[in-house]
Every structure is written in structure tokens, then in C-alpha cells.
Motif scaffolding. Structure first.
Motif, mmCIF file in Angstrom:
data_model
loop_
_atom_site.group_PDB
_atom_site.id
_atom_site.type_symbol
_atom_site.label_atom_id
_atom_site.label_comp_id
_atom_site.label_asym_id
_atom_site.label_seq_id
_atom_site.Cartn_x
_atom_site.Cartn_y
_atom_site.Cartn_z
ATOM 1 N N LEU A 2 6.990 5.577 5.645
ATOM 2 C CA LEU A 2 7.192 4.143 6.298
ATOM 3 C C LEU A 2 8.277 4.088 6.813
ATOM 4 O O LEU A 2 9.257 4.629 6.219
ATOM 5 C CB LEU A 2 6.886 3.292 4.901
ATOM 6 N N THR A 3 8.519 3.234 7.593
ATOM 7 C CA THR A 3 9.710 2.877 8.313
ATOM 8 C C THR A 3 10.566 1.843 7.280
ATOM 9 O O THR A 3 9.909 1.542 6.206
ATOM 10 C CB THR A 3 9.563 2.204 9.670
ATOM 11 N N GLY A 4 11.805 1.362 7.721
ATOM 12 C CA GLY A 4 12.409 0.744 6.772
ATOM 13 C C GLY A 4 11.582 -0.543 6.781
ATOM 14 O O GLY A 4 11.688 -1.191 5.399
ATOM 15 N N LEU A 5 11.215 -1.256 7.791
ATOM 16 C CA LEU A 5 10.544 -2.515 7.715
ATOM 17 C C LEU A 5 9.467 -2.360 6.993
ATOM 18 O O LEU A 5 8.751 -3.174 6.447
ATOM 19 C CB LEU A 5 10.448 -2.884 9.237
ATOM 20 N N GLY A 6 8.612 -1.252 7.455
ATOM 21 C CA GLY A 6 7.368 -0.902 6.626
ATOM 22 C C GLY A 6 7.476 -0.882 5.150
ATOM 23 O O GLY A 6 6.670 -1.402 4.352
ATOM 24 N N GLY A 7 8.484 -0.419 4.585
ATOM 25 C CA GLY A 7 8.819 0.031 3.411
ATOM 26 C C GLY A 7 9.046 -1.449 2.692
ATOM 27 O O GLY A 7 8.480 -1.873 1.448
ATOM 28 N N GLY A 8 9.844 -2.290 3.211
ATOM 29 C CA GLY A 8 10.144 -3.477 2.863
ATOM 30 C C GLY A 8 8.822 -4.503 2.832
ATOM 31 O O GLY A 8 8.581 -5.193 1.862
ATOM 32 N N LEU A 9 7.922 -4.318 3.945
ATOM 33 C CA LEU A 9 6.718 -5.207 3.945
ATOM 34 C C LEU A 9 5.685 -4.502 2.734
ATOM 35 O O LEU A 9 5.224 -5.412 2.054
ATOM 36 C CB LEU A 9 6.051 -5.046 5.360
ATOM 37 N N PHE A 10 5.750 -3.212 2.749
ATOM 38 C CA PHE A 10 4.989 -2.774 1.485
ATOM 39 C C PHE A 10 5.392 -3.179 0.093
ATOM 40 O O PHE A 10 4.426 -3.813 -0.612
ATOM 41 C CB PHE A 10 5.098 -1.397 1.429
#
Length: 129
Positions: A2-10
Motif C-alpha cells: 500500500l502507498t502511504g495514503l492507501g495505508g491510511g485509508l485501509f
């Protein structure tokens, strides 16, 4: 990965799901919410890509705060709900700190392992040249 944003959204979506599970199965238990926060924090740190490791310990506490609303026990109106969220965050800060520490330690270990692999690869390249 995951990207940083994807990790936060996850992490945010996972914590909203955890809050729903806690609300349905455990009668809005903040203990269950906090306990289930730890594996979400660990998973976020493990699944974020190496270039974005610094974002995991930052996004995990935001996800805790984003998901705590359904189980906070606020009493009607915006002010009551807000006070419920603030009270839940302050009274269960131990879970928040523990999850952040888990995410930070995993990110630190991953960063150290990545750095060690890079150094070993550079040493092999310099010894063969």
C-alpha cells in the motif's frame, strides 16, 4: 503493498469496521475496540510499501480517532457526540499509544532490515568490482 495514503485509508476503513463489530457483538465495548486496534496497526505497518514506512505510525492514530465515534457512547446532539469521542480518546489513550508503538516498531524494524539489505548489496557490488 500500500502507498502511504492507501495505508491510511485501509486503517480508517478497518477501524470503522472494527467499531461496527464492537458495536454489534460487544455492546460498544471500547476494550474490544482497543484490542482489535492492535492487529490493524500491525497490518497497516506491514502492508505499507517501504518508501512510505514513515506514514504508518502517523496514520494509525488518525484511524483510531476516525473509528471511535460509533462506540464512543455520546448522548445526542453534536456537542454530546463530540464529548463522547473526546472522552473515549482520553480514557482509552493507552490503546492508542500501544497501537502507535506497534506500528512504529514494525516500521523501524522493516526500515532497519531494508537498510541492512542495501548495505549488503552495496558491499557485494564493491567487492566484485
Amino acid at each position: 503493498m500500500l502507498t502511504g495514503l492507501g495505508g491510511g485509508l485501509f486503517a480508517c476503513v478497518a477501524m470503522l469496521l472494527v467499531a461496527g463489530i464492537s458495536w454489534l457483538l460487544f455492546d460498544s465495548s471500547l476494550f474490544a475496540y482497543g484490542l482489535l486496534f492492535l492487529p490493524v496497526a500491525a497490518a497497516t505497518s506491514v502492508w505499507v510499501r517501504p518508501a512510505d514506512l514513515i506514514t504508518a505510525p502517523i496514520s494509525v492514530p488518525i484511524a483510531f480517532a476516525a473509528g471511535v465515534w460509533p462506540v464512543s457512547g455520546g448522548s445526542g446532539g453534536f456537542g454530546g457526540e463530540l464529548m463522547g469521542v473526546v472522552s473515549a480518546l482520553s480514557l482509552h489513550a493507552g490503546w492508542l499509544y500501544a497501537g502507535t508503538l506497534v506500528a512504529a516498531l514494525i516500521a523501524l524494524v522493516r526500515r532497519a532490515a531494508l537498510s541492512g539489505r542495501r548495505r549488503a548489496a552495496a558491499a557485494r557490488r564493491s567487492s566484485t568490482a
